[in-house]
Design a protein around this motif. Sequence first.
Motif, PDB file in Angstrom:
ATOM      1  N   PHE A  77       0.867  -1.180   0.000  1.00  0.00           N
ATOM      2  CA  PHE A  77       0.000   0.000   0.000  1.00  0.00           C
ATOM      3  C   PHE A  77       0.900   1.226   0.000  1.00  0.00           C
ATOM      4  N   SER A  78       0.410   2.321  -0.541  1.00  0.00           N
ATOM      5  CA  SER A  78       1.226   3.529  -0.650  1.00  0.00           C
ATOM      6  C   SER A  78       1.572   4.107   0.719  1.00  0.00           C
ATOM      7  N   ASP A  79       0.681   3.941   1.693  1.00  0.00           N
ATOM      8  CA  ASP A  79       0.936   4.393   3.056  1.00  0.00           C
ATOM      9  C   ASP A  79      -0.071   3.724   3.994  1.00  0.00           C
ATOM     10  N   PRO A  80       0.155   3.816   5.306  1.00  0.00           N
ATOM     11  CA  PRO A  80      -0.762   3.169   6.250  1.00  0.00           C
ATOM     12  C   PRO A  80      -2.204   3.655   6.132  1.00  0.00           C
ATOM     13  N   ALA A  81      -2.396   4.923   5.790  1.00  0.00           N
ATOM     14  CA  ALA A  81      -3.767   5.438   5.638  1.00  0.00           C
ATOM     15  C   ALA A  81      -4.490   4.731   4.491  1.00  0.00           C
ATOM     16  N   ALA A  82      -3.788   4.477   3.400  1.00  0.00           N
ATOM     17  CA  ALA A  82      -4.396   3.769   2.266  1.00  0.00           C
ATOM     18  C   ALA A  82      -4.780   2.347   2.679  1.00  0.00           C
ATOM     19  N   PHE A  83      -3.906   1.693   3.462  1.00  0.00           N
ATOM     20  CA  PHE A  83      -4.220   0.358   3.974  1.00  0.00           C
ATOM     21  C   PHE A  83      -5.452   0.406   4.863  1.00  0.00           C
ATOM     22  N   THR A  84      -5.499   1.370   5.779  1.00  0.00           N
ATOM     23  CA  THR A  84      -6.634   1.496   6.695  1.00  0.00           C
ATOM     24  C   THR A  84      -7.927   1.724   5.926  1.00  0.00           C
ATOM     25  N   HIS A  85      -7.899   2.589   4.918  1.00  0.00           N
ATOM     26  CA  HIS A  85      -9.105   2.854   4.116  1.00  0.00           C
ATOM     27  C   HIS A  85      -9.551   1.603   3.368  1.00  0.00           C
ATOM     28  N   ALA A  86      -8.614   0.895   2.767  1.00  0.00           N
ATOM     29  CA  ALA A  86      -8.963  -0.322   2.032  1.00  0.00           C
ATOM     30  C   ALA A  86      -9.523  -1.378   2.983  1.00  0.00           C
ATOM     31  N   PHE A  87      -8.871  -1.575   4.113  1.00  0.00           N
ATOM     32  CA  PHE A  87      -9.327  -2.579   5.081  1.00  0.00           C
ATOM     33  C   PHE A  87     -10.730  -2.246   5.562  1.00  0.00           C
ATOM     34  N   GLN A  88     -10.969  -0.976   5.822  1.00  0.00           N
ATOM     35  CA  GLN A  88     -12.287  -0.540   6.289  1.00  0.00           C
ATOM     36  C   GLN A  88     -13.341  -0.741   5.199  1.00  0.00           C
ATOM     37  N   ARG A  89     -12.980  -0.493   3.957  1.00  0.00           N
ATOM     38  CA  ARG A  89     -13.898  -0.711   2.832  1.00  0.00           C
ATOM     39  C   ARG A  89     -14.240  -2.197   2.714  1.00  0.00           C
ATOM     40  N   TRP A  90     -13.234  -3.057   2.898  1.00  0.00           N
ATOM     41  CA  TRP A  90     -13.437  -4.494   2.763  1.00  0.00           C
ATOM     42  C   TRP A  90     -14.209  -5.107   3.925  1.00  0.00           C
ATOM     43  N   THR A  91     -13.977  -4.604   5.152  1.00  0.00           N
ATOM     44  CA  THR A  91     -14.530  -5.270   6.331  1.00  0.00           C
ATOM     45  C   THR A  91     -15.544  -4.451   7.112  1.00  0.00           C
ATOM     46  N   GLY A  92     -15.559  -3.154   6.902  1.00  0.00           N
ATOM     47  CA  GLY A  92     -16.462  -2.303   7.666  1.00  0.00           C
ATOM     48  C   GLY A  92     -15.888  -1.878   9.016  1.00  0.00           C
ATOM     49  N   THR A  93     -14.641  -2.240   9.277  1.00  0.00           N
ATOM     50  CA  THR A  93     -13.993  -1.868  10.531  1.00  0.00           C
ATOM     51  C   THR A  93     -12.525  -1.518  10.257  1.00  0.00           C
ATOM     52  N   THR A  94     -11.894  -0.871  11.212  1.00  0.00           N
ATOM     53  CA  THR A  94     -10.485  -0.507  11.030  1.00  0.00           C
ATOM     54  C   THR A  94      -9.586  -1.708  11.345  1.00  0.00           C
ATOM     55  N   PRO A  95      -8.372  -1.691  10.833  1.00  0.00           N
ATOM     56  CA  PRO A  95      -7.444  -2.780  11.164  1.00  0.00           C
ATOM     57  C   PRO A  95      -7.194  -2.894  12.670  1.00  0.00           C
ATOM     58  N   SER A  96      -7.076  -1.770  13.353  1.00  0.00           N
ATOM     59  CA  SER A  96      -6.822  -1.798  14.803  1.00  0.00           C
ATOM     60  C   SER A  96      -7.988  -2.434  15.555  1.00  0.00           C
ATOM     61  N   ALA A  97      -9.208  -2.062  15.196  1.00  0.00           N
ATOM     62  CA  ALA A  97     -10.382  -2.637  15.856  1.00  0.00           C
ATOM     63  C   ALA A  97     -10.497  -4.131  15.536  1.00  0.00           C
ATOM     64  N   TRP A  98     -10.210  -4.494  14.294  1.00  0.00           N
ATOM     65  CA  TRP A  98     -10.268  -5.904  13.908  1.00  0.00           C
ATOM     66  C   TRP A  98      -9.241  -6.699  14.700  1.00  0.00           C
ATOM     67  N   ARG A  99      -8.032  -6.145  14.827  1.00  0.00           N
ATOM     68  CA  ARG A  99      -6.952  -6.831  15.562  1.00  0.00           C
ATOM     69  C   ARG A  99      -7.358  -7.067  17.017  1.00  0.00           C
ATOM     70  N   LYS A 100      -7.980  -6.077  17.664  1.00  0.00           N
ATOM     71  CA  LYS A 100      -8.379  -6.228  19.061  1.00  0.00           C
ATOM     72  C   LYS A 100      -9.365  -7.390  19.226  1.00  0.00           C
ATOM     73  N   GLU A 101     -10.258  -7.555  18.272  1.00  0.00           N
ATOM     74  CA  GLU A 101     -11.270  -8.604  18.341  1.00  0.00           C
ATOM     75  C   GLU A 101     -10.737  -9.989  17.996  1.00  0.00           C
ATOM     76  N   HIS A 102      -9.700 -10.060  17.175  1.00  0.00           N
ATOM     77  CA  HIS A 102      -9.245 -11.334  16.621  1.00  0.00           C
ATOM     78  C   HIS A 102      -7.822 -11.725  17.021  1.00  0.00           C
ATOM     79  N   ARG A 103      -7.273 -11.047  17.966  1.00  0.00           N
ATOM     80  CA  ARG A 103      -5.897 -11.310  18.403  1.00  0.00           C
ATOM     81  C   ARG A 103      -5.755 -12.746  18.895  1.00  0.00           C
ATOM     82  N   ARG A 104      -4.742 -13.440  18.416  1.00  0.00           N
ATOM     83  CA  ARG A 104      -4.530 -14.838  18.800  1.00  0.00           C
ATOM     84  C   ARG A 104      -3.437 -15.015  19.833  1.00  0.00           C
ATOM     85  N   HIS A 105      -2.771 -13.937  20.210  1.00  0.00           N
ATOM     86  CA  HIS A 105      -1.688 -14.043  21.208  1.00  0.00           C
ATOM     87  C   HIS A 105      -2.136 -13.536  22.532  1.00  0.00           C
TER      88      HIS A 105
END
Length: 105
Positions: A77-105
């Motif tokens: 991705f060109s920058d973290p903001a572009a990644f965050t926007h794409a992830f949010q478009r794909w999932t409806g949530t931010t990467p940080s929020a998704w990580r908190k819900e799905h953390r395996r460690h």
Amino acid sequence: MTDEVHQRLRATMTEKPLGKQQVAQMMGMHRRTLSRRLKSEGTSFTQVADETRLSIAKQLLADTTLSLAQISAALEFSDPAAFTHAFQRWTGTTPSAWRKEHRRH
């Protein structure tokens, strides 16, 4: 066909992203043939590439402590903001929020 494209993209995406031309060549066909075959399966190269990026992003978010900037860079991705926007478009949530819900460690 779609699964094979997913596999080829996933195998190389974080090291050397492949375009439609390269994937078609690896599969022994012209890029237009690849496009037609994917279309007949109801998808496109862009859609398969995005699904593959999302799958890798989810794995990295759940299984690693990589920063969003590192994941963004790994997925080209060109920058973290572009990644965050794409992830949010794909999932409806931010990467940080998704990580908190799905953390395996």
